[in-house]
Design an enzyme around this catalytic site. Structure first.
Site, mmCIF file in Angstrom:
data_model
loop_
_atom_site.group_PDB
_atom_site.id
_atom_site.type_symbol
_atom_site.label_atom_id
_atom_site.label_comp_id
_atom_site.label_asym_id
_atom_site.label_seq_id
_atom_site.Cartn_x
_atom_site.Cartn_y
_atom_site.Cartn_z
ATOM 1 C CB CYS A 90 -6.835 9.487 -6.849
ATOM 2 S SG CYS A 90 -7.869 8.654 -8.052
ATOM 3 C CG HIS A 114 -7.116 13.240 -11.482
ATOM 4 N ND1 HIS A 114 -6.129 13.054 -10.545
ATOM 5 C CD2 HIS A 114 -8.083 12.337 -11.202
ATOM 6 C CE1 HIS A 114 -6.491 12.059 -9.727
ATOM 7 N NE2 HIS A 114 -7.670 11.613 -10.118
ATOM 8 C CD GLU A 115 -11.719 12.294 -12.748
ATOM 9 O OE1 GLU A 115 -11.977 11.114 -13.069
ATOM 10 O OE2 GLU A 115 -11.438 12.615 -11.576
ATOM 11 C CG HIS A 153 -8.957 8.053 -13.363
ATOM 12 N ND1 HIS A 153 -8.395 7.089 -12.574
ATOM 13 C CD2 HIS A 153 -9.072 9.149 -12.577
ATOM 14 C CE1 HIS A 153 -8.176 7.562 -11.366
ATOM 15 N NE2 HIS A 153 -8.580 8.819 -11.340
#
Length: 90
Positions: free
Chosen positions: A14, A56-57, A60
């Site tokens: 990342c 993954h996003e 965030h």
């Protein structure tokens, strides 16, 4: 809005924690609901690399980093290494 029971383990990195890569287990297939730029609500199914990237996003957006999936010991080691590199760079 949905995830498969099947999981995959892939190496992730990342930009938030550059130069560190670790294996993370994620759902192999997902379904997401989102709003596009025109305000339309859409759904999309994704698998393989796209499913991993979306998860993954979304993490965030939820304030989660991929290292949060590591054991506490590994995560603490990564944080210490990252802080040490940041001090050297600063």
């Amino acid at each position: 809005i949905a995830v498969s029971d099947e999981t995959v383990v892939t190496e992730e990195g990342c930009l938030s924690i550059p130069e560190f890569y670790y294996d993370v287990e994620r759902s192999a297939e997902i379904t997401v609901r989102y709003t596009d730029l025109d305000g339309n609500t859409l759904e999309r199914q994704a698998s393989e690399r796209l499913a991993i990237c979306i998860q993954h996003e979304v993490d965030h957006l939820d304030g989660v980093l991929y290292i949060d999936y590591l054991s506490r010991l590994k995560r603490d080691r990564v944080i210490k290494k990252f802080e040490k590199l940041a001090r050297r760079a600063g």
